[in-house]
Design a protein around this motif. Structure first.
Motif, PDB file in Angstrom:
ATOM      1  N   SER A 243     -23.754  16.719 -10.808  1.00  0.00           N
ATOM      2  CA  SER A 243     -22.803  16.914 -11.900  1.00  0.00           C
ATOM      3  C   SER A 243     -21.848  15.718 -11.969  1.00  0.00           C
ATOM      4  CB  SER A 243     -22.033  18.218 -11.665  1.00  0.00           C
ATOM      5  OG  SER A 243     -20.849  18.221 -12.421  1.00  0.00           O
ATOM      6  N   HIS A 244     -21.356  15.288 -10.800  1.00  0.00           N
ATOM      7  CA  HIS A 244     -20.409  14.167 -10.730  1.00  0.00           C
ATOM      8  C   HIS A 244     -21.011  12.904 -11.373  1.00  0.00           C
ATOM      9  CE1 HIS A 244     -17.096  11.909  -8.621  1.00  0.00           C
ATOM     10  NE2 HIS A 244     -17.943  10.919  -8.866  1.00  0.00           N
ATOM     11  N   GLU A 245     -22.242  12.572 -10.991  1.00  0.00           N
ATOM     12  CA  GLU A 245     -22.857  11.348 -11.513  1.00  0.00           C
ATOM     13  C   GLU A 245     -23.194  11.491 -12.992  1.00  0.00           C
ATOM     14  OE1 GLU A 245     -22.679   8.674  -9.739  1.00  0.00           O
ATOM     15  OE2 GLU A 245     -21.973   9.820  -8.011  1.00  0.00           O
ATOM     16  N   PHE A 246     -23.583  12.704 -13.406  1.00  0.00           N
ATOM     17  CA  PHE A 246     -23.881  12.911 -14.829  1.00  0.00           C
ATOM     18  C   PHE A 246     -22.622  12.677 -15.670  1.00  0.00           C
ATOM     19  CE2 PHE A 246     -23.909  15.849 -18.503  1.00  0.00           C
ATOM     20  CZ  PHE A 246     -24.779  15.110 -19.291  1.00  0.00           C
ATOM     21  N   VAL A 247     -21.462  13.094 -15.173  1.00  0.00           N
ATOM     22  CA  VAL A 247     -20.222  12.860 -15.931  1.00  0.00           C
ATOM     23  C   VAL A 247     -19.993  11.351 -16.117  1.00  0.00           C
ATOM     24  CG1 VAL A 247     -17.700  13.118 -15.919  1.00  0.00           C
ATOM     25  CG2 VAL A 247     -19.161  15.064 -15.337  1.00  0.00           C
ATOM     26  N   HIS A 248     -20.323  10.550 -15.116  1.00  0.00           N
ATOM     27  CA  HIS A 248     -20.209   9.089 -15.285  1.00  0.00           C
ATOM     28  C   HIS A 248     -21.112   8.601 -16.430  1.00  0.00           C
ATOM     29  CE1 HIS A 248     -17.519   8.648 -12.018  1.00  0.00           C
ATOM     30  NE2 HIS A 248     -18.393   8.716 -11.036  1.00  0.00           N
ATOM     31  N   ALA A 249     -22.306   9.204 -16.528  1.00  0.00           N
ATOM     32  CA  ALA A 249     -23.208   8.824 -17.631  1.00  0.00           C
ATOM     33  C   ALA A 249     -22.582   9.202 -18.977  1.00  0.00           C
ATOM     34  CB  ALA A 249     -24.571   9.501 -17.459  1.00  0.00           C
ATOM     35  N   ASN A 264     -12.311   7.847 -14.905  1.00  0.00           N
ATOM     36  CA  ASN A 264     -13.743   8.098 -14.753  1.00  0.00           C
ATOM     37  C   ASN A 264     -14.018   8.986 -13.530  1.00  0.00           C
ATOM     38  OD1 ASN A 264     -16.493   7.850 -15.078  1.00  0.00           O
ATOM     39  ND2 ASN A 264     -16.488   5.612 -15.197  1.00  0.00           N
ATOM     40  N   GLU A 265     -13.475   8.576 -12.386  1.00  0.00           N
ATOM     41  CA  GLU A 265     -13.714   9.337 -11.145  1.00  0.00           C
ATOM     42  C   GLU A 265     -12.990  10.691 -11.174  1.00  0.00           C
ATOM     43  OE1 GLU A 265     -15.936   8.662  -9.237  1.00  0.00           O
ATOM     44  OE2 GLU A 265     -16.274   6.510  -9.482  1.00  0.00           O
ATOM     45  N   GLY A 266     -11.778  10.689 -11.737  1.00  0.00           N
ATOM     46  CA  GLY A 266     -11.022  11.939 -11.814  1.00  0.00           C
ATOM     47  C   GLY A 266     -11.752  12.964 -12.662  1.00  0.00           C
ATOM     48  N   ALA A 310      -7.857   8.231  -3.039  1.00  0.00           N
ATOM     49  CA  ALA A 310      -7.983   7.715  -4.414  1.00  0.00           C
ATOM     50  C   ALA A 310      -8.679   8.748  -5.307  1.00  0.00           C
ATOM     51  CB  ALA A 310      -8.762   6.399  -4.421  1.00  0.00           C
ATOM     52  N   TYR A 311      -9.784   9.336  -4.821  1.00  0.00           N
ATOM     53  CA  TYR A 311     -10.481  10.367  -5.608  1.00  0.00           C
ATOM     54  C   TYR A 311      -9.571  11.570  -5.831  1.00  0.00           C
ATOM     55  CZ  TYR A 311     -15.068   8.106  -5.406  1.00  0.00           C
ATOM     56  OH  TYR A 311     -16.113   7.240  -5.593  1.00  0.00           O
ATOM     57  N   ALA A 312      -8.839  11.930  -4.760  1.00  0.00           N
ATOM     58  CA  ALA A 312      -7.981  13.119  -4.856  1.00  0.00           C
ATOM     59  C   ALA A 312      -6.864  12.910  -5.879  1.00  0.00           C
ATOM     60  CB  ALA A 312      -7.404  13.441  -3.477  1.00  0.00           C
TER      61      ALA A 312
HETATM   62 ZN    ZN Z   1     -17.981   8.808  -9.015  1.00  0.00          ZN
END
Ligand code: ZN
Length: 364
Positions: A243-249, A264-266, A310-312
């Protein structure tokens, strides 16, 4: 991934070629200076406009074509970018940076053999760039590997894997991605029409190809790359990563390559099926966070500990945006970026508050 470095290199090249033109000081070189400044300030719409106008005035200048190509590439207008880089190379076959960007563009689109051909041509013309030789060697290995891969095709994804024993895992990944497609689509109201490519690697293959830190769980660089071949993944973890990588797409289809890393990461983290509460846990013990404006570059070079916080903090910032303005405001913001609006203006327009204020608030 390596855009920051590419960008720095480019600006250097563009600045030099523009400086050489200063003597003439005609409109085209003034426009090119504007375009270069706009790229530096990440105003890619303005940059594309300035370089395109410079090209119209002086169609034989390769550096104007190159500048237009860089701006179009950042906006995700890959067809325009490709034709501008190709034109720059036609005008000046020794234009190394144009070759590097064109090769990178092909690679990200999954056209590895085209990328290899461009880099081979570039290294024949300029033997001093040993980094290109190293990249060529990695791409050649990747191409050999992909020639052996098999494919599972579903409605929106092509999932590639090497070993027959990974076919059930590839099937499962594809099904879960289709599920993420519907779930994320329903939340954002965005359903990418172009098929997304997914590649399953072993951890060793993944490290060799992406050269990312060992903490990376996956990557998106135009394709979703997963270091899970030969493993059995707990269902929740697989769902989370896919799901995480699909959101980047999805972000790439809306905003090209313009979205700041924290956004993007958030967004990718907040939209993970398990939600973002766990994702924000590292902040409980963390020091005050850097201003979000310091988090525009990809997190790939951070240490594991810094990456966690950073992700958090990115997840927390995006969760607040969604609570205040809704997911649709974030989609509109990303679309504005893809259309060339500078980030601070798009933020002010869609979130209805100055970016500097929000960035400072998000520190704690
Ligand atoms: Zn990511």
């Amino acid at each position: 991934m390596r855009l920051a470095i590419f960008l720095a290199l480019t600006l250097l090249t563009a600045a030099t070629s523009v400086a050489a033109d200063v003597g003439k000081d005609n409109d085209a070189s003034a426009l090119a200076r504007k375009g270069t400044a706009a790229i530096e300030q990440r105003r890619f719409g303005d940059a594309l406009d300035a370089f395109t106008r410079a090209m119209a005035l002086e169609p034989e200048d390769a550096s104007f074509c190159f500048g237009a190509g860089v701006a179009a590439f950042m906006l995700g207008q890959d067809d325009v970018a490709q034709s501008r880089f190709e034109r720059a190379l036609t005008l000046n076959p020794d234009y190394l940076e144009a070759a590097v960007w064109l090769g990178d563009l092909h690679y990200r689109a999954g056209r590895v053999s085209e990328a290899i051909a461009i880099y081979k041509m570039a290294t024949r013309r300029d033997a001093r760039r040993s980094d290109l030789e190293a990249q060529l060697a990695t791409w050649s290995k990747e191409q050999e590997l992909h020639d052996r891969f098999r494919e599972v095709r579903t409605e929106h994804f092509s999932t590639f894997f090497e070993s027959l024993s990974d076919e059930p895992l590839a099937q499962e990944a594809a099904e879960r991605l289709e599920h993420a497609y519907s779930r994320v689509g329903a939340t954002l109201g965005v359903y990418p029409s172009e098929r997304v490519t997914v590649v399953l690697y072993t951890r060793e293959q993944f490290s060799a190809i992406t050269r990312l830190a060992s903490w990376s769980a996956a990557a998106y660089d135009g394709r979703i790359r997963l270091p899970i071949a030969g493993t059995s993944q707990p269902r929740e973890e697989l769902d989370r990563i896919l799901s995480h990588e699909f959101v980047h797409a999805v972000v790439a289809t809306l905003a090209g390559r313009t979205a700041p890393a924290w956004l993007n990461e958030g967004l990718a983290t907040v939209l993970e099926p398990a939600g973002s509460e766990d994702a924000e846990a590292p902040l409980a013990h963390a020091r005050a966070q850097p201003d979000l404006s310091k988090r525009h570059q990809p997190f790939v070079d951070l240490s594991k500990g810094d990456a966690e916080t950073a992700y958090a903090s990115a997840a927390r910032a995006v969760r607040r945006l969604i609570e205040q303005r809704g997911a649709s405001a974030i989609v509109a913001l990303l679309q504005d970026l893809g259309h060339g609006t500078p980030f601070a203006s798009a933020f002010q327009h869609r979130i209805e508050m100055p970016y500097a204020d929000f960035a400072a608030l998000a520190r704690n």
